[in-house]
Design a protein around this motif. Structure first.
Motif, PDB file in Angstrom:
ATOM      1  N   LEU A  77       0.977  -1.410   0.108  1.00  0.00           N
ATOM      2  CA  LEU A  77       0.391   0.227   0.066  1.00  0.00           C
ATOM      3  C   LEU A  77       0.780   1.169   0.132  1.00  0.00           C
ATOM      4  CD1 LEU A  77      -2.885  -0.540   2.391  1.00  0.00           C
ATOM      5  CD2 LEU A  77      -2.220  -1.155  -0.207  1.00  0.00           C
ATOM      6  N   ASP A  78       1.727   1.475   0.357  1.00  0.00           N
ATOM      7  CA  ASP A  78       2.726   2.142   0.840  1.00  0.00           C
ATOM      8  C   ASP A  78       3.558   2.577  -0.829  1.00  0.00           C
ATOM      9  OD1 ASP A  78       2.370   2.842   3.150  1.00  0.00           O
ATOM     10  OD2 ASP A  78       4.516   1.128   4.091  1.00  0.00           O
ATOM     11  N   LEU A  79       3.737   1.613  -1.274  1.00  0.00           N
ATOM     12  CA  LEU A  79       4.264   2.392  -2.799  1.00  0.00           C
ATOM     13  C   LEU A  79       3.341   2.501  -3.860  1.00  0.00           C
ATOM     14  CD1 LEU A  79       6.572   1.278  -5.154  1.00  0.00           C
ATOM     15  CD2 LEU A  79       6.079  -1.287  -5.625  1.00  0.00           C
ATOM     16  N   LEU A  80       2.149   2.067  -3.546  1.00  0.00           N
ATOM     17  CA  LEU A  80       0.708   2.119  -4.049  1.00  0.00           C
ATOM     18  C   LEU A  80       0.888   3.604  -3.978  1.00  0.00           C
ATOM     19  CD1 LEU A  80      -2.094   1.597  -6.325  1.00  0.00           C
ATOM     20  CD2 LEU A  80      -3.028   0.580  -4.257  1.00  0.00           C
ATOM     21  N   ASP A  81       0.742   3.816  -2.872  1.00  0.00           N
ATOM     22  CA  ASP A  81       0.278   5.885  -2.276  1.00  0.00           C
ATOM     23  C   ASP A  81       1.130   6.423  -3.344  1.00  0.00           C
ATOM     24  OD1 ASP A  81      -0.763   7.466  -0.947  1.00  0.00           O
ATOM     25  OD2 ASP A  81       0.805   7.684   0.466  1.00  0.00           O
ATOM     26  N   ARG A  85       0.911   9.535  -5.961  1.00  0.00           N
ATOM     27  CA  ARG A  85       1.124  10.795  -5.807  1.00  0.00           C
ATOM     28  C   ARG A  85       2.074  10.921  -7.168  1.00  0.00           C
ATOM     29  NH1 ARG A  85       1.002  12.325  -0.078  1.00  0.00           N
ATOM     30  NH2 ARG A  85      -0.599  10.772   1.195  1.00  0.00           N
ATOM     31  N   ASP A  86       3.263   9.920  -7.230  1.00  0.00           N
ATOM     32  CA  ASP A  86       3.807  10.667  -8.379  1.00  0.00           C
ATOM     33  C   ASP A  86       2.762  10.408  -9.499  1.00  0.00           C
ATOM     34  OD1 ASP A  86       6.066  10.812  -6.070  1.00  0.00           O
ATOM     35  OD2 ASP A  86       6.369   8.662  -7.315  1.00  0.00           O
ATOM     36  N   GLU A  95       0.135  17.808   4.811  1.00  0.00           N
ATOM     37  CA  GLU A  95       1.474  17.148   3.823  1.00  0.00           C
ATOM     38  C   GLU A  95       1.786  18.336   3.724  1.00  0.00           C
ATOM     39  OE1 GLU A  95       1.720  13.578   2.361  1.00  0.00           O
ATOM     40  OE2 GLU A  95       1.631  14.163   0.881  1.00  0.00           O
ATOM     41  N   MET A  96       3.442  18.845   3.497  1.00  0.00           N
ATOM     42  CA  MET A  96       3.923  19.495   3.177  1.00  0.00           C
ATOM     43  C   MET A  96       4.617  19.970   1.706  1.00  0.00           C
ATOM     44  SD  MET A  96       4.892  22.603   6.272  1.00  0.00           S
ATOM     45  CE  MET A  96       4.940  23.693   5.501  1.00  0.00           C
TER      46      MET A  96
END
Length: 99
Positions: A77-81, A85-86, A95-96
């Motif tokens: 899930l982290d890689l998918l996120d 985003r990319d 987030e900043m």
């Protein structure tokens, strides 16, 4: 008349032909298509291509790992996120962005 004191013209021609043939074979062995210089060039090319192959194999292994982590059998899930985003340029409200 007998010329026993000096070699005949045919002897000089024979010696010159043998000498020229020897020079030709020496030149071919050193600088010909399959000579020593060409062999050194081929060895250098081989080493360079082997380094490129190693780098490509590392890249393929990395891509296979990422593909496996995004597959149906195993979903990271982290890689998918991160990928979302990319690709989409999205971010969460908490987030900043630092440029």
């Amino acid at each position: 008349m007998s010329n026993t004191g000096r070699p005949g013209v045919s002897g000089l021609i024979y010696f010159a032909a043998i000498f020229c043939a020897g020079l030709y074979f020496i030149f071919s062995a050193v600088q010909g298509e399959m000579g020593l210089f060409r062999r050194a060039e081929v060895a250098a090319d081989r080493d360079q291509l082997r380094e490129q192959l190693d780098a490509l194999e590392i890249e393929v292994a990395r891509m296979e790992n990422l593909t496996h982590r995004l597959s149906d059998d195993y979903l990271d899930l982290d890689l998918l996120d991160q990928q979302a985003r990319d690709v989409l340029g999205a971010m969460r409200s908490d987030e900043m962005v630092v440029r």
